[in-house]
Design a protein around this motif. Structure first.
Motif, short mmCIF file in Angstrom:
data_model
loop_
_atom_site.label_atom_id
_atom_site.label_comp_id
_atom_site.label_asym_id
_atom_site.label_seq_id
_atom_site.Cartn_x
_atom_site.Cartn_y
_atom_site.Cartn_z
N VAL A 47 0.84 -1.20 0.00
CA VAL A 47 0.00 0.00 0.00
C VAL A 47 0.87 1.26 0.00
O VAL A 47 0.59 2.22 -0.72
CB VAL A 47 -0.98 -0.01 1.20
N GLN A 48 1.97 1.25 0.76
CA GLN A 48 2.88 2.41 0.77
C GLN A 48 3.48 2.64 -0.62
O GLN A 48 3.58 3.77 -1.08
CB GLN A 48 4.01 2.20 1.79
N ILE A 49 3.88 1.56 -1.28
CA ILE A 49 4.44 1.69 -2.65
C ILE A 49 3.37 2.19 -3.60
O ILE A 49 3.63 3.05 -4.45
CB ILE A 49 5.06 0.35 -3.11
N LEU A 50 2.15 1.66 -3.47
CA LEU A 50 1.05 2.13 -4.32
C LEU A 50 0.80 3.62 -4.13
O LEU A 50 0.67 4.37 -5.10
CB LEU A 50 -0.23 1.34 -4.01
N ILE A 51 0.76 4.08 -2.89
CA ILE A 51 0.55 5.51 -2.61
C ILE A 51 1.69 6.33 -3.21
O ILE A 51 1.46 7.38 -3.82
CB ILE A 51 0.42 5.75 -1.09
N HIS A 52 2.92 5.84 -3.07
CA HIS A 52 4.08 6.54 -3.63
C HIS A 52 3.95 6.67 -5.15
O HIS A 52 4.10 7.77 -5.71
CB HIS A 52 5.35 5.77 -3.27
N GLU A 53 3.64 5.57 -5.81
CA GLU A 53 3.52 5.60 -7.28
C GLU A 53 2.31 6.42 -7.73
O GLU A 53 2.36 7.06 -8.78
CB GLU A 53 3.48 4.19 -7.85
N LEU A 54 1.24 6.41 -6.94
CA LEU A 54 0.09 7.27 -7.27
C LEU A 54 0.45 8.74 -7.17
O LEU A 54 -0.07 9.56 -7.91
CB LEU A 54 -1.10 6.95 -6.36
N GLY A 55 1.37 9.08 -6.26
CA GLY A 55 1.88 10.46 -6.18
C GLY A 55 2.54 10.87 -7.48
O GLY A 55 2.30 11.96 -8.00
N HIS A 56 3.38 9.98 -8.03
CA HIS A 56 3.99 10.26 -9.34
C HIS A 56 2.90 10.39 -10.41
O HIS A 56 2.92 11.29 -11.24
CB HIS A 56 4.94 9.13 -9.76
N TYR A 57 1.95 9.46 -10.37
CA TYR A 57 0.90 9.41 -11.39
C TYR A 57 0.06 10.69 -11.38
O TYR A 57 -0.27 11.23 -12.44
CB TYR A 57 0.03 8.18 -11.13
N VAL A 58 -0.30 11.18 -10.19
CA VAL A 58 -1.11 12.40 -10.08
C VAL A 58 -0.38 13.59 -10.72
O VAL A 58 -0.97 14.35 -11.49
CB VAL A 58 -1.48 12.70 -8.61
N PHE A 59 0.92 13.73 -10.41
CA PHE A 59 1.67 14.85 -11.00
C PHE A 59 1.87 14.66 -12.50
O PHE A 59 1.93 15.64 -13.24
CB PHE A 59 3.00 15.05 -10.27
N ARG A 60 1.94 13.42 -12.97
CA ARG A 60 2.01 13.18 -14.41
C ARG A 60 0.71 13.67 -15.07
O ARG A 60 0.74 14.27 -16.14
CB ARG A 60 2.24 11.71 -14.70
N LYS A 61 -0.41 13.39 -14.44
CA LYS A 61 -1.70 13.84 -14.99
C LYS A 61 -1.83 15.36 -14.93
O LYS A 61 -2.35 15.97 -15.87
CB LYS A 61 -2.87 13.18 -14.25
N ILE A 62 -1.37 15.98 -13.85
CA ILE A 62 -1.44 17.44 -13.73
C ILE A 62 -0.67 18.10 -14.86
O ILE A 62 -1.14 19.08 -15.45
CB ILE A 62 -0.90 17.90 -12.35
N PHE A 63 0.51 17.57 -15.18
CA PHE A 63 1.37 18.17 -16.21
C PHE A 63 1.21 17.50 -17.58
O PHE A 63 2.02 17.72 -18.47
CB PHE A 63 2.83 18.14 -15.78
N VAL A 64 0.16 16.70 -17.76
CA VAL A 64 -0.19 16.04 -19.01
C VAL A 64 1.01 15.26 -19.57
O VAL A 64 1.43 15.44 -20.71
CB VAL A 64 -0.74 17.04 -20.05
N VAL A 65 1.57 14.39 -18.75
CA VAL A 65 2.68 13.54 -19.15
C VAL A 65 2.11 12.14 -19.39
O VAL A 65 1.42 11.60 -18.53
CB VAL A 65 3.75 13.47 -18.03
N PRO A 66 2.36 11.55 -20.57
CA PRO A 66 1.78 10.23 -20.86
C PRO A 66 2.31 9.15 -19.92
O PRO A 66 3.47 9.17 -19.52
CB PRO A 66 2.21 9.96 -22.30
N THR A 67 1.45 8.21 -19.58
CA THR A 67 1.80 7.09 -18.72
C THR A 67 1.39 5.80 -19.41
O THR A 67 0.23 5.66 -19.79
CB THR A 67 1.09 7.20 -17.36
N LYS A 68 2.33 4.87 -19.55
CA LYS A 68 2.02 3.60 -20.20
C LYS A 68 1.76 2.48 -19.21
O LYS A 68 0.95 1.60 -19.48
CB LYS A 68 3.15 3.19 -21.14
#
Length: 190
Positions: A47-68
């Motif tokens: 769960v801690q790793i998931l939260i950490h990676e979701l933090g990256h994911y949220v900022f990728r979405k804010i700055f419109v960075v593609p995620t595969k």
């Protein structure tokens, strides 16, 4: 012994005694409590790793960075849902492709890399009453703010990417993150 040295040693003794008392009161005192911690620890780490990676994911979405894809853990595959994977060993995670080689402003790249660390800090503060959660959160923050290169995985910690983007670190020799044939994806490692 000088007066300053005695005060410093006395302060250090007090700090150590205080930390010992805190740990003694927060940790389980029965074998059933230790079994509960041992059973729940892998889940808490996932769960801690998931939260950490979701933090990256949220900022990728804010700055419109593609995620595969997003990967939580290492080792054998536990399950996969589209481009989201969970693996059995809760030691790391990644969101790809990495933003280092993308043509976006450096400040956006920095915030994407910082996003995971910020997410761990916020989640840790939300569950301050759970000592195992707090210790895991502190461990995640410490592990991700260090400047470490994983040569065998050909990636680095978030702290290393941030230091590289801010000019305080150079890529190790042989690391070419922006070429196809290097095998180096430039993903942030969490």
């Amino acid at each position: 012994m000088a007066e300053e040295t005695r005060h410093m040693l006395s302060g250090m003794k007090g700090l150590l005694v205080g930390l010992f008392c805190l740990a003694w009161n927060l940790l389980p005192h029965t074998w059933q409590g230790w079994i509960a911690v041992a059973v729940s620890l892998p889940f808490i780490l996932h769960v801690q790793i998931l939260i950490h990676e979701l933090g990256h994911y949220v900022f990728r979405k804010i700055f419109v960075v593609p995620t595969k894809r997003m990967v939580i853990g290492t080792g054998p595959l536990m399950f996969r849902i589209k481009s989201f994977e969970v693996r059995w060993i809760p030691t790391s995670g990644s969101v790809g492709p990495g933003v280092y080689c993308m043509d976006i402003p450096v400040r956006h790249k920095l915030w994407v890399y910082r996003g995971g660390i910020l997410a761990n800090g916020v989640s840790m503060l939300l569950w301050l009453k759970n000592p195992v959660w707090v210790l895991c959160g502190l461990m995640m923050i410490w592990a991700n703010t260090r400047v470490v290169v994983f040569r065998e995985k050909r990636t680095m910690t978030d702290g290393a990417w941030i230091a590289l983007l801010r000019g305080g670190f150079r890529l190790p020799e042989g690391f070419e993150p922006c070429t196809e044939d290097s095998g180096f994806e430039g993903t942030q490692e969490g």
